[in-house]
Scaffold this active site. Sequence first.
Site, PDB file in Angstrom:
ATOM      1  N   THR A 120      49.121  40.047  35.443  1.00  0.00           N
ATOM      2  CA  THR A 120      50.373  40.811  35.374  1.00  0.00           C
ATOM      3  C   THR A 120      51.554  39.845  35.402  1.00  0.00           C
ATOM      4  O   THR A 120      51.696  39.062  36.347  1.00  0.00           O
ATOM      5  CB  THR A 120      50.448  41.793  36.559  1.00  0.00           C
ATOM      6  OG1 THR A 120      49.299  42.635  36.498  1.00  0.00           O
ATOM      7  CG2 THR A 120      51.711  42.637  36.501  1.00  0.00           C
ATOM      8  N   LEU A 152      42.755  48.100  35.926  1.00  0.00           N
ATOM      9  CA  LEU A 152      41.640  48.463  36.808  1.00  0.00           C
ATOM     10  C   LEU A 152      42.123  48.703  38.228  1.00  0.00           C
ATOM     11  O   LEU A 152      43.127  48.145  38.668  1.00  0.00           O
ATOM     12  CB  LEU A 152      40.555  47.386  36.793  1.00  0.00           C
ATOM     13  CG  LEU A 152      40.828  45.997  37.387  1.00  0.00           C
ATOM     14  CD1 LEU A 152      40.819  45.976  38.895  1.00  0.00           C
ATOM     15  CD2 LEU A 152      39.797  45.023  36.873  1.00  0.00           C
ATOM     16  N   GLU A 154      40.905  48.401  42.126  1.00  0.00           N
ATOM     17  CA  GLU A 154      39.857  47.866  42.997  1.00  0.00           C
ATOM     18  C   GLU A 154      39.137  49.053  43.627  1.00  0.00           C
ATOM     19  O   GLU A 154      39.763  50.045  43.993  1.00  0.00           O
ATOM     20  CB  GLU A 154      40.463  46.967  44.073  1.00  0.00           C
ATOM     21  CG  GLU A 154      40.869  45.627  43.510  1.00  0.00           C
ATOM     22  CD  GLU A 154      41.558  44.737  44.543  1.00  0.00           C
ATOM     23  OE1 GLU A 154      41.305  44.878  45.736  1.00  0.00           O
ATOM     24  OE2 GLU A 154      42.374  43.902  44.107  1.00  0.00           O
ATOM     25  N   GLY A 269      51.247  58.761  53.645  1.00  0.00           N
ATOM     26  CA  GLY A 269      50.533  57.849  54.530  1.00  0.00           C
ATOM     27  C   GLY A 269      51.399  56.705  55.008  1.00  0.00           C
ATOM     28  O   GLY A 269      52.625  56.833  55.124  1.00  0.00           O
ATOM     29  N   CYS A 276      48.790  44.503  43.967  1.00  0.00           N
ATOM     30  CA  CYS A 276      49.509  44.947  42.769  1.00  0.00           C
ATOM     31  C   CYS A 276      50.841  45.600  43.091  1.00  0.00           C
ATOM     32  O   CYS A 276      51.897  45.035  42.796  1.00  0.00           O
ATOM     33  CB  CYS A 276      48.634  45.886  41.955  1.00  0.00           C
ATOM     34  SG  CYS A 276      47.272  45.014  41.178  1.00  0.00           S
TER      35      CYS A 276
HETATM   36  N1  LIG Z   1      43.518  43.022  41.794  1.00  0.00           N
HETATM   37  C1  LIG Z   1      43.881  44.050  41.053  1.00  0.00           C
HETATM   38  O1  LIG Z   1      43.605  45.214  41.384  1.00  0.00           O
HETATM   39  C2  LIG Z   1      44.643  43.838  39.784  1.00  0.00           C
HETATM   40  C3  LIG Z   1      44.727  44.892  38.851  1.00  0.00           C
HETATM   41  C4  LIG Z   1      45.437  44.669  37.666  1.00  0.00           C
HETATM   42  C5  LIG Z   1      46.059  43.461  37.439  1.00  0.00           C
HETATM   43  N2  LIG Z   1      45.974  42.463  38.375  1.00  0.00           N
HETATM   44  C6  LIG Z   1      46.617  41.185  38.082  1.00  0.00           C
HETATM   45  O2  LIG Z   1      45.603  40.284  37.649  1.00  0.00           O
HETATM   46  C7  LIG Z   1      45.901  38.947  38.094  1.00  0.00           C
HETATM   47  C8  LIG Z   1      44.749  38.421  38.937  1.00  0.00           C
HETATM   48  O3  LIG Z   1      44.609  39.251  40.072  1.00  0.00           O
HETATM   49  P1  LIG Z   1      43.335  39.138  41.021  1.00  0.00           P
HETATM   50  O4  LIG Z   1      43.423  40.255  41.994  1.00  0.00           O
HETATM   51  O5  LIG Z   1      42.112  38.991  40.204  1.00  0.00           O
HETATM   52  O6  LIG Z   1      43.653  37.749  41.756  1.00  0.00           O
HETATM   53  P2  LIG Z   1      42.632  36.816  42.558  1.00  0.00           P
HETATM   54  O7  LIG Z   1      43.459  36.033  43.487  1.00  0.00           O
HETATM   55  O8  LIG Z   1      41.515  37.646  43.098  1.00  0.00           O
HETATM   56  O9  LIG Z   1      42.019  35.886  41.420  1.00  0.00           O
HETATM   57  C9  LIG Z   1      42.719  34.875  40.794  1.00  0.00           C
HETATM   58  C10 LIG Z   1      41.757  33.721  40.552  1.00  0.00           C
HETATM   59  O10 LIG Z   1      42.404  32.752  39.732  1.00  0.00           O
HETATM   60  C11 LIG Z   1      41.984  31.469  40.178  1.00  0.00           C
HETATM   61  N3  LIG Z   1      42.939  30.475  39.690  1.00  0.00           N
HETATM   62  C12 LIG Z   1      44.212  30.260  40.099  1.00  0.00           C
HETATM   63  N4  LIG Z   1      44.771  29.274  39.381  1.00  0.00           N
HETATM   64  C13 LIG Z   1      43.838  28.857  38.492  1.00  0.00           C
HETATM   65  C14 LIG Z   1      43.814  27.872  37.482  1.00  0.00           C
HETATM   66  N5  LIG Z   1      44.888  27.133  37.230  1.00  0.00           N
HETATM   67  N6  LIG Z   1      42.690  27.703  36.760  1.00  0.00           N
HETATM   68  C15 LIG Z   1      41.613  28.465  37.008  1.00  0.00           C
HETATM   69  N7  LIG Z   1      41.570  29.419  37.954  1.00  0.00           N
HETATM   70  C16 LIG Z   1      42.673  29.613  38.688  1.00  0.00           C
HETATM   71  C17 LIG Z   1      41.932  31.604  41.688  1.00  0.00           C
HETATM   72  O11 LIG Z   1      41.135  30.608  42.279  1.00  0.00           O
HETATM   73  C18 LIG Z   1      41.348  33.004  41.832  1.00  0.00           C
HETATM   74  O12 LIG Z   1      39.940  32.967  41.925  1.00  0.00           O
HETATM   75  C19 LIG Z   1      47.219  39.060  38.848  1.00  0.00           C
HETATM   76  O13 LIG Z   1      48.263  38.801  37.953  1.00  0.00           O
HETATM   77  C20 LIG Z   1      47.259  40.520  39.267  1.00  0.00           C
HETATM   78  O14 LIG Z   1      48.562  40.980  39.454  1.00  0.00           O
HETATM   79  C21 LIG Z   1      45.266  42.629  39.533  1.00  0.00           C
END
Ligand SMILES: NC(=O)c1ccc[n+]([C@@H]2O[C@H](COP(=O)([O-])OP(=O)(O)OC[C@H]3O[C@@H](n4cnc5c(N)ncnc54)[C@H](O)[C@@H]3O)[C@@H](O)[C@H]2O)c1
Length: 481
Positions: A120, A152, A154, A269, A276
Amino acid sequence: MQISVIGAGYVGLTTAACLAEIGHQVLCADNDLDKLKKLNSGLLPFFEPHLDSLVKNNAASGRLQFTSPTEAIERGSAIFICVGTPPLESGEADLSAIESVARTIASTARGYRLVIEKSTVPVQTAKRLWKHLAIYNVNGLDFDVVSNPEFLREGSAVGDFFHPDRIVIGAESPRAVAMMKEIYAPVLTSPAACPIHSHCPPVHEVPLIVTDTNSAELVKHASNSFLAMKISFINLVADACEAAGADIAKVAEGIGSDQRIGQSFLNPGIGFGGFCFPKDLQAFVRIGEKLGCDFSLLKEVENINLRRVEQFVAKVRKELWVLRGKTLAIWGLAFKPETDDVRFAPALNIARRLLAEGARIRAYDPQAMQKAKDELPGITYCLSPNEAAHRADAILILTEWAEFRRPDWAELAKTVAHPLVIDGRNLCASEELAAHGFQYVCIGRPQLALPTAAKEFEVSPLLGLAPLASPPLSASARPLP
Ligand SMILES: NC(=O)c1ccc[n+]([C@@H]2O[C@H](COP(=O)([O-])OP(=O)(O)OC[C@H]3O[C@@H](n4cnc5c(N)ncnc54)[C@H](O)[C@@H]3O)[C@@H](O)[C@H]2O)c1
């Protein structure tokens, strides 16, 4: 197609495993070596329903492999960027991980690459990414940049991949659009590929929204901000219900029955959390400022949310008076059920506030305790809800896990020091609790178990009068000492 996914977090690992499941050859990469080691030895770095078997099956079939970002970038024709974009102190998104991946692509990849921004990010990031790749490109790389925001949730991430409400593709070239359609073809055309349902929800055509990159990026921030707004709105209405003696459950049902509004996200709540809504809302406010737009509406959404923690602590204080030395059972630490994610979880903020007032905390969560321990030492982690409730002055319900809905209240009544449940998620049936002698306090709904004397002195701040229609008191409700 040979696909690489950079970032093996909640989004990246789910995306990688699901893309492998629909037949692609996927390399999933992360710069966290411990995470890679875990994944390569068959362990998941977090909990997400159904993901474990999906990862194991696809790794066993050889369609899903784990490797370094450099190798993944060298080999993948389509590269999904799924790295974190955490908030900076200012509230803006930190794009340093995206920038770092872009630099590696520019210095490593040869031939053609489709670079897909799934993290995002603020509007116009794809344009910046394009410019950056062009500037740092040393191997004559030919590339397109696509925005493909992730929606998605979680806790139901795998199901969301196979049954999305929509797929949004922001692209500036027909070649990029064609590749994206090829990648998602099995989901767009044949939902029967879903590995988690024996009977999938009724087949409907998944809307594919193809647009420019700026619009696609805005869809994501605007969607999350809208949902956050709905939550803050219903929390405001819940406050009004509480002050006026109305029932938020009925009010929400009445509001949500209007098809233009809908029932979802009308649960009052302790406020929204997770990786997010809080950060995306803040980032969107900063984007608005940069664009010269008045986003004060969203600032208020954030303020209302921030106040929820303090309002809940005030409820606890109202019931227990001085918190120093009191024992409080906390049920639920994750920001929502079916996940172990505690990032920006309101439960953790509430626990910190209660600790600061000198309360002793005994906590239980079905999945999130390991992650919570890292963020919140100094509390007692228990193996069951009953163990947490042992000699507690109150049970606080902070995450709506199904198992907290109907525990064995009779057993719990024997365990607690004082039969009081303060429910931050409106999970329980007040009559059931009252039948077991518990006083039940929740959000925006009338209390059944107030003793008669206390009720007589209760004054509505709106009318200056006692509530006109007081709910009947349960005969078995235990009065306050
Ligand atoms: N978690 C959610 O529900 C969700 C839903 C939609 C969108 N997003 C977006 O998706 C993105 C990721 O979210 P997430 O929850 O998966 O985060 P997360 O922290 O679980 O995963 C991010 C991963 O990226 C890795 N990383 C960081 N820098 C890196 C690099 N330079 N090279 C390789 N790997 C690297 C980290 O080690 C980590 O494992 C964010 O922008 C978030 O806003 C998250």
